[in-house]
Structures are given as C-alpha cells and as structure tokens.
Design an enzyme around this catalytic site. Sequence first.
Site, mmCIF file in Angstrom:
data_model
loop_
_atom_site.group_PDB
_atom_site.id
_atom_site.type_symbol
_atom_site.label_atom_id
_atom_site.label_comp_id
_atom_site.label_asym_id
_atom_site.label_seq_id
_atom_site.Cartn_x
_atom_site.Cartn_y
_atom_site.Cartn_z
ATOM 1 N N HIS A 188 0.815 -1.231 0.000
ATOM 2 C CA HIS A 188 0.000 0.000 0.000
ATOM 3 C C HIS A 188 0.845 1.278 0.000
ATOM 4 O O HIS A 188 0.477 2.259 -0.629
ATOM 5 C CB HIS A 188 -0.995 0.001 1.173
ATOM 6 C CG HIS A 188 -0.373 0.001 2.522
ATOM 7 N ND1 HIS A 188 0.193 -1.127 3.079
ATOM 8 C CD2 HIS A 188 -0.217 0.976 3.457
ATOM 9 C CE1 HIS A 188 0.654 -0.836 4.281
ATOM 10 N NE2 HIS A 188 0.427 0.442 4.539
ATOM 11 N N ASP A 189 1.971 1.258 0.690
ATOM 12 C CA ASP A 189 2.776 2.486 0.782
ATOM 13 C C ASP A 189 4.038 2.445 -0.065
ATOM 14 O O ASP A 189 4.987 3.189 0.208
ATOM 15 C CB ASP A 189 3.163 2.744 2.252
ATOM 16 C CG ASP A 189 2.074 3.479 3.005
ATOM 17 O OD1 ASP A 189 1.238 4.134 2.342
ATOM 18 O OD2 ASP A 189 2.064 3.392 4.237
ATOM 19 N N LYS A 192 6.065 5.507 -1.277
ATOM 20 C CA LYS A 192 6.895 6.365 -0.415
ATOM 21 C C LYS A 192 8.348 6.403 -0.874
ATOM 22 O O LYS A 192 9.088 7.298 -0.483
ATOM 23 C CB LYS A 192 6.839 5.866 1.023
ATOM 24 C CG LYS A 192 5.578 6.231 1.739
ATOM 25 C CD LYS A 192 5.758 5.884 3.204
ATOM 26 C CE LYS A 192 4.472 5.937 3.960
ATOM 27 N NZ LYS A 192 4.652 5.349 5.287
ATOM 28 N N HIS A 217 2.394 9.891 -2.317
ATOM 29 C CA HIS A 217 2.851 8.493 -2.333
ATOM 30 C C HIS A 217 1.782 7.547 -2.897
ATOM 31 O O HIS A 217 2.101 6.524 -3.492
ATOM 32 C CB HIS A 217 3.300 8.038 -0.938
ATOM 33 C CG HIS A 217 2.180 7.679 -0.011
ATOM 34 N ND1 HIS A 217 1.438 8.607 0.668
ATOM 35 C CD2 HIS A 217 1.646 6.480 0.335
ATOM 36 C CE1 HIS A 217 0.532 8.003 1.398
ATOM 37 N NE2 HIS A 217 0.628 6.693 1.205
ATOM 38 N N HIS A 248 -5.875 3.531 -0.783
ATOM 39 C CA HIS A 248 -5.964 3.234 0.651
ATOM 40 C C HIS A 248 -6.140 4.489 1.518
ATOM 41 O O HIS A 248 -6.405 4.378 2.712
ATOM 42 C CB HIS A 248 -4.769 2.392 1.133
ATOM 43 C CG HIS A 248 -3.456 3.101 1.166
ATOM 44 N ND1 HIS A 248 -2.713 3.333 0.025
ATOM 45 C CD2 HIS A 248 -2.747 3.636 2.179
ATOM 46 C CE1 HIS A 248 -1.603 3.972 0.358
ATOM 47 N NE2 HIS A 248 -1.601 4.173 1.648
ATOM 48 N N HIS A 249 -6.027 5.695 0.908
ATOM 49 C CA HIS A 249 -6.304 6.922 1.674
ATOM 50 C C HIS A 249 -7.589 7.608 1.210
ATOM 51 O O HIS A 249 -7.868 8.744 1.614
ATOM 52 C CB HIS A 249 -5.140 7.908 1.572
ATOM 53 C CG HIS A 249 -3.931 7.467 2.350
ATOM 54 N ND1 HIS A 249 -3.889 7.465 3.721
ATOM 55 C CD2 HIS A 249 -2.739 6.969 1.932
ATOM 56 C CE1 HIS A 249 -2.703 7.014 4.129
ATOM 57 N NE2 HIS A 249 -1.984 6.700 3.062
ATOM 58 N N ASP A 277 -4.951 -0.280 8.060
ATOM 59 C CA ASP A 277 -3.808 0.632 8.164
ATOM 60 C C ASP A 277 -4.026 1.652 9.282
ATOM 61 O O ASP A 277 -3.111 1.959 10.058
ATOM 62 C CB ASP A 277 -3.625 1.340 6.813
ATOM 63 C CG ASP A 277 -2.227 1.898 6.644
ATOM 64 O OD1 ASP A 277 -1.270 1.347 7.233
ATOM 65 O OD2 ASP A 277 -2.072 2.888 5.920
HETATM 66 FE FE FE2 Z 1 -0.267 5.366 2.786
HETATM 67 FE FE FE2 Z 2 0.931 1.663 6.323
#
Ligand code: FE2
Ligand code: FE2
Length: 348
Positions: A188-189, A192, A217, A248-249, A277
């Site tokens: 998911h991240d 970054k 990200h 996911h955000h 998360d």
């Molecule tokens: Fe994230």
């Molecule tokens: Fe995370």
Amino acid sequence: MTKVLIVDDNVPSLNRLTALVSSFGYEPITATNEVEAFELCGTSNVRTVIAKASMNGTGGLDLCRKIRSASYNGYVYVMLITDYNDQQSVIDCLDAGADNYVLQPINHQELRLQLLAGQRLVALESRDLIIFSMAKLAESRDTDTGKHLERIQEYCRVLAIELSKDEAFEDCLDSQYIQLLQMTSPLHDIGKVGIPDRVLLKPGKLNEEEFEIMKRHAELGGVTLQAAADAYPEAKFLKMAVEVAVTHHEKWNGTGYPKGLRGEEIPLSGRVVAVADVYDALRAKRVYKPAFSHDEACRIIRESSGSHFDPRIVDAFLRIEQKFDHISQQLAECIEPICTEQMCVESV
Ligand SMILES: [Fe+2]
Ligand SMILES: [Fe+2]
C-alpha cells in the site's frame, strides 16, 4: 539446474528414477532412507522431493510428515510414489502432507508434467516473497515500523474473511480475492520510495506543504505498479496492488485522496486496507502521539463509520475486533519506531 531429491530403498529402481529425472533437465540428489533424506533437505536447499511411500515400511510417509513439520526457508514440494490402484495408499500419501503422488509403474510423461507443476508452485511462492521484500524495502526507508506489514496482512485477512460472511460481499470476496488481498496489502505504501528525504525522514509533525508532498505516495505507488500491470494484464495480483496503493487513503464520504472517490467508487481492497492501516497506526507510538489502547482505536474507527470508512467494513471490524487486538500483540513491534508516519492517524 533445479535440484530434485529422489528417495528409494531399492537401489535399482532409485537408479532408474534418477536417470529419468536427470533426462528431464533436473539435478538429481539421491538417498536410500528417510533419515538421510531428511538431513539432505536441511542442508542441500532442495525444494522438490520424490520419495517411495513404502520404503522401509512407511519411511516415505514419515519423511513427508517430518518435512511438513520442519521450517525451511521456502516451501518443499513433495511427491510420493505409491502402488498402482492402491487407493488407501494414495489417501495415506495425501494425509501425510504430500502435494502429489506418482503411481507405479511410473508414466514418464506424467512424472515430467508433475515436476513442472511443482516448479510452478515453488515459483509462485518466490513471487510472493519478492512482493513482500519489495514492500519491506520501501517501508525500511522511512521508518522502522517493525512488523507493520505482517500485521497489515493479517488484519486484512481476518477482516476480509469476516466480511465475506456479509451477503453484500459474498459474491466478490471469495478465497482467491482474500488471498490476493493478503498478498498485495503490504504494497500500500510502496510509493513512499518517491517521497524526498526532507519530508519522509522529518522527525516531527509535517506542515501543510510537506503533508501535500507526502500525499503523493498514493499516486506514485499506483503509477509504478500500473506499469507492471500493463505489461502483465493477466496478473490479477498486480491489478489489485494498483488499487490498494492508489486508494488506501480515499474516504467513504469523498474527502480522501488522491481522487476524492466516494463510497463504492473506492475499490473494496482499498476500503479494507484503509481500516487495517488506520487501526495499526492508531496502536503505534509515534513521536507526535502515544500508542492508543485497543478500545480507543475501536472507538475512533466506530466513530469514523460512514465518514472515513465503509460502514459495513466497520461493522465487520467490530465483530472481530478482538482478533485485531490479538494480532497486534502477537506481531508486536520489537523496536521503537525511529521516525514518523502521521498520514494514517491524521486523517481520522
Ligand atoms: Fe499510505
Ligand atoms: Fe501503512
């Protein structure tokens, strides 16, 4: 060359099988009993074993059980050779944990294809490991979050299983979807990696401008994974990985980022990862916040139902919240986080 361990107490048949496996392009290693074979499994990095089930009585079955209870770096694919038309023997092989069985007299073509099937299974596991390693690498750059990714996988797995009992989701949330979600949620991240150090490594709360940079990200991860998904359009896990990274955000009420998607416009995978998360971020200690208790985290998630989160997913979460607490304790961080990750908490 791929190694194949061949185990048989009858030396002439061991030699015949060895020559056959070698002719398929593998590197055979041989043993004449289960003790020797088990040792070789531990020392030779063997991932494929063919053993006679009835050697020395039940030696092949015993070997298979021992392999299954041992812990190796990777999965060991086991085929047991059994007598033609002996149904009980076949059942015994599968019951001992064999992946497959080979009937005697051995059909050469069948054995060759079964070995290939074994290679595919081992390769699939390698793929999962590579995915997880990529995610770990991305994660390691900004913060030492211990077992965050392992916890996310578990939270997503238990939440998706619970959600699959809801008739609104039973058609889409089958076992394959749950497996894919478990596999892709650690990504998911991954975006970054594209965030500059001054933002990613800032040892305190981000200001507005920095937060805007950090928010990128989600799209960065999506773009990276989309390139792979375009190259391999048949790979379902890549499609889901893109969804998870990009969405996911997002928030159920449309106030999330990057696109401000609303309700079911947000893919289910992104909606599930969002809950997992945020729960994990709430439970973690950060420079700018203490670790919240499980009850406090549950309260925040409950109050965010219908605003941040899909209400049905929150309902499923609340039905199994004890499992989240258990996972959080089982996979607790062993090292204090050294940096910040405020996006998840900030948004609730
Ligand atoms: Fe994230
Ligand atoms: Fe995370």
